[in-house]
Write a protein that holds these residues in place. Structure first.
Motif, PDB file in Angstrom:
ATOM      1  N   GLN A   7      45.514  30.689  39.287  1.00  0.00           N
ATOM      2  CA  GLN A   7      44.374  31.219  40.025  1.00  0.00           C
ATOM      3  C   GLN A   7      44.779  32.421  40.868  1.00  0.00           C
ATOM      4  O   GLN A   7      44.022  33.389  41.015  1.00  0.00           O
ATOM      5  CB  GLN A   7      43.776  30.130  40.912  1.00  0.00           C
ATOM      6  CG  GLN A   7      43.052  29.032  40.130  1.00  0.00           C
ATOM      7  CD  GLN A   7      42.625  27.877  41.002  1.00  0.00           C
ATOM      8  OE1 GLN A   7      43.163  27.658  42.090  1.00  0.00           O
ATOM      9  NE2 GLN A   7      41.648  27.111  40.538  1.00  0.00           N
ATOM     10  N   ALA A  36      45.092  35.425  38.601  1.00  0.00           N
ATOM     11  CA  ALA A  36      43.759  35.932  38.264  1.00  0.00           C
ATOM     12  C   ALA A  36      43.195  36.767  39.407  1.00  0.00           C
ATOM     13  O   ALA A  36      42.571  37.817  39.191  1.00  0.00           O
ATOM     14  CB  ALA A  36      42.825  34.762  37.935  1.00  0.00           C
ATOM     15  N   GLY A  37      43.415  36.314  40.645  1.00  0.00           N
ATOM     16  CA  GLY A  37      42.938  37.064  41.794  1.00  0.00           C
ATOM     17  C   GLY A  37      43.608  38.419  41.927  1.00  0.00           C
ATOM     18  O   GLY A  37      42.954  39.422  42.237  1.00  0.00           O
ATOM     19  N   LYS A  77      44.862  40.185  39.521  1.00  0.00           N
ATOM     20  CA  LYS A  77      44.367  41.066  38.455  1.00  0.00           C
ATOM     21  C   LYS A  77      43.014  41.670  38.805  1.00  0.00           C
ATOM     22  O   LYS A  77      42.644  42.725  38.284  1.00  0.00           O
ATOM     23  CB  LYS A  77      44.266  40.291  37.145  1.00  0.00           C
ATOM     24  CG  LYS A  77      45.610  39.982  36.499  1.00  0.00           C
ATOM     25  CD  LYS A  77      45.412  39.248  35.172  1.00  0.00           C
ATOM     26  CE  LYS A  77      46.744  39.018  34.473  1.00  0.00           C
ATOM     27  NZ  LYS A  77      46.568  38.303  33.179  1.00  0.00           N
ATOM     28  N   GLN A  78      42.290  40.977  39.690  1.00  0.00           N
ATOM     29  CA  GLN A  78      40.982  41.482  40.109  1.00  0.00           C
ATOM     30  C   GLN A  78      41.049  42.287  41.400  1.00  0.00           C
ATOM     31  O   GLN A  78      40.031  42.571  42.025  1.00  0.00           O
ATOM     32  CB  GLN A  78      40.023  40.304  40.291  1.00  0.00           C
ATOM     33  CG  GLN A  78      39.749  39.518  39.015  1.00  0.00           C
ATOM     34  CD  GLN A  78      39.160  40.380  37.923  1.00  0.00           C
ATOM     35  OE1 GLN A  78      38.253  41.167  38.179  1.00  0.00           O
ATOM     36  NE2 GLN A  78      39.675  40.239  36.708  1.00  0.00           N
ATOM     37  N   GLY A  79      42.262  42.625  41.819  1.00  0.00           N
ATOM     38  CA  GLY A  79      42.417  43.468  42.997  1.00  0.00           C
ATOM     39  C   GLY A  79      42.712  42.732  44.279  1.00  0.00           C
ATOM     40  O   GLY A  79      42.588  43.297  45.367  1.00  0.00           O
ATOM     41  N   GLY A  80      43.121  41.465  44.193  1.00  0.00           N
ATOM     42  CA  GLY A  80      43.427  40.685  45.381  1.00  0.00           C
ATOM     43  C   GLY A  80      44.670  41.167  46.106  1.00  0.00           C
ATOM     44  O   GLY A  80      45.480  41.920  45.556  1.00  0.00           O
ATOM     45  N   PHE A 119      45.775  46.256  34.969  1.00  0.00           N
ATOM     46  CA  PHE A 119      45.053  45.063  34.511  1.00  0.00           C
ATOM     47  C   PHE A 119      43.550  45.246  34.692  1.00  0.00           C
ATOM     48  O   PHE A 119      42.763  44.845  33.832  1.00  0.00           O
ATOM     49  CB  PHE A 119      45.530  43.833  35.309  1.00  0.00           C
ATOM     50  CG  PHE A 119      46.915  43.389  34.976  1.00  0.00           C
ATOM     51  CD1 PHE A 119      47.176  42.722  33.793  1.00  0.00           C
ATOM     52  CD2 PHE A 119      47.968  43.628  35.837  1.00  0.00           C
ATOM     53  CE1 PHE A 119      48.463  42.296  33.477  1.00  0.00           C
ATOM     54  CE2 PHE A 119      49.254  43.214  35.534  1.00  0.00           C
ATOM     55  CZ  PHE A 119      49.508  42.545  34.346  1.00  0.00           C
ATOM     56  N   ALA A 120      43.163  45.827  35.816  1.00  0.00           N
ATOM     57  CA  ALA A 120      41.743  46.051  36.057  1.00  0.00           C
ATOM     58  C   ALA A 120      41.136  46.971  35.010  1.00  0.00           C
ATOM     59  O   ALA A 120      40.009  46.802  34.557  1.00  0.00           O
ATOM     60  CB  ALA A 120      41.539  46.621  37.455  1.00  0.00           C
TER      61      ALA A 120
END
Length: 426
Positions: free
Chosen positions: A390, A393-394, A396-399, A423-424
């Motif tokens: 998790q 995944a975060g 990869k979404q810009g966390g 990744f984005a």
């Protein structure tokens, strides 16, 4: 509601015992009756060839294990129940995954490493006695799981690594050829019983301390009478903690019955009386199943028919999915190649890679490696692979990475940001 797929494999290399029933068969059958799930159970006869070279044993074990699941109440109309070797798509998928799996990954498999370490400790060649079945076991297991897009795979802690390797193999294939595979999760149920054997150790064929599930009443009673106990006399209070006899009783009784036996221990029940109570409790649970089992064992053609029906049901999923995978890797008809497919495409730029793994401390970690192999980011410890996944995944979404990981040596925040941005962009 989204349907969750659960997959369980049973290696056909032995005779089922009480521990198999309480620890795997009974909870799996109960889980198969829950709404919102699809359950896949297969007889892993290809896997058994790694453990035994006795063909009669493989055949007999397949019959016994299939009969056991059916006698225990598995509803083949509700679930997928099949023999691994009846699904030719599985070995083909194994090869397609093999061509994409890294040897370095397989070198780290626990079973292979243990064999190598043993050989080296004994002054032998590192690979002495190691066959390719043992080495490639994780890829075959990955094919079993990925073929049916399983979301959850119930396993013991010693098998977690194989699920992680299946995820790694699937992710690598998806990156190369597009999103085709579902990444599975290991399901560890801490409440599942691990029954003690006759000597108090874990019930296991390796320790020769098992009680066969469908032994006759006389054999069952004799085996229970031989369970190791201490020398405390009748009337002396007895501890339930660490008592193999009590643990076995608890596994086959209701909570109220277990509580009553706990009180009896405290009141000083005689060991002989406790063993008789255990025999009666197990016999009450097993006797109806034993009768069904003996009927099934006497009709191997009926079991064969059930397995053929299960194979047809499983192949209805496997055949079209393998066609999709074959097409993805380029195994296609020559007379239907599209114009777009013949146009040369620039090679995709290599992306950095996240790698998940488990350390000796039992914790889970991940690291981010650049396309040229440099360490960009090293995570902190996580309690489960799901938490680590998790977090990836975060990111990869810009966390924000600062609270969950540390930069690699010489890596700037700007360089990390560029790697995560890739990744984005995907």
């Amino acid at each position: 509601m989204a349907v969750k797929r659960i997959l369980t494999g049973i290696t056909t290399s032995g005779t089922p015992h009480l521990g198999n029933y309480a620890g795997a068969i009974r909870p799996a059958i109960e889980a198969s009756r829950q709404p919102g799930s699809e359950s896949f159970y297969f007889l892993a006869d290809y896997h058994s060839l790694i453990k035994t070279s006795d063909p009669e044993r493989v055949q007999r074990s397949t019959l016994e294990i299939a009969a056991t699941w059916l006698a225990a109440g598995l509803d083949t109309e509700r679930v997928w129940f099949y023999r691994q070797s009846d699904i030719p798509e599985i070995p083909e998928l194994t090869w397609l995954l093999t061509c994409n799996a890294g040897k370095g990954l397989l070198n780290r498999a626990h079973a292979y490493k243990a064999a190598v370490d043993k050989n080296m400790a004994e002054g032998e060649d590192p690979d002495a006695g190691v066959n390719m079945g043992l080495f490639m076991y994780p890829v075959l297991m990955a094919a079993d799981i990925l073929m049916f897009k399983a979301h959850s795979v119930p396993v013991g802690r010693d098998q977690i690594q194989h699920i992680e390797m299946a995820r790694d193999i699937a992710a690598r294939f998806n990156h190369q050829y597009g999103e085709h595979f579902t990444l599975p999760e290991a399901a560890i149920d801490e409440s599942v019983a691990t029954l003690p054997g006759l000597d108090g150790r874990k019930m296991s064929k390796s320790y020769d301390n098992t009680i066969p599930l469908f032994a006759s009443s006389a054999v069952m009673k004799k085996a229970i009478a031989s369970i190791v106990t201490d020398s405390r006399a009748p009337g002396a209070p007895k501890e339930t903690e660490g008592s193999a006899l009590f643990q076995l009783y608890q596994a086959f009784s209701t909570p109220a019955e277990a509580a009553a036996m706990r009180d009896a221990f405290a009141a000083g029940i005689a060991w002989g009386e406790a063993k008789q109570a255990l025999f009666e409790r197990i016999e009450a649970a097993v006797a109806p199943m034993r009768e069904r089992y003996e009927t099934l064992i006497a009709q191997p053609a009926l079991i064969e028919e059930k397995l053929h029906e299960g194979a047809a049901k499983a192949r209805a999923i496997a055949t079209p999915f393998l066609a999709e995978i074959r097409h993805a890797v380029g195994l296609r008809r020559l007379d239907v190649v599209s114009t777009a497919a013949t146009t040369a495409r620039p090679k995709a730029q290599a992306l950095p890679q996240f790698k998940q793994y488990r350390e000796a401390d039992g914790k889970f970690y991940f690291k981010l490696m650049s396309a040229d192999g440099r360490l960009l980011l090293q995570s902190r410890a996580f309690e489960s692979p799901r938490e680590a996944g998790q977090c990836i995944a975060g990111l990869k979404q810009g966390g924000d990475a600062s609270e969950v990981a540390a930069l690699g040596e010489g890596v700037s925040a700007e360089e990390l940001g560029q790697a995560l941005a890739a990744f984005a962009a995907e």
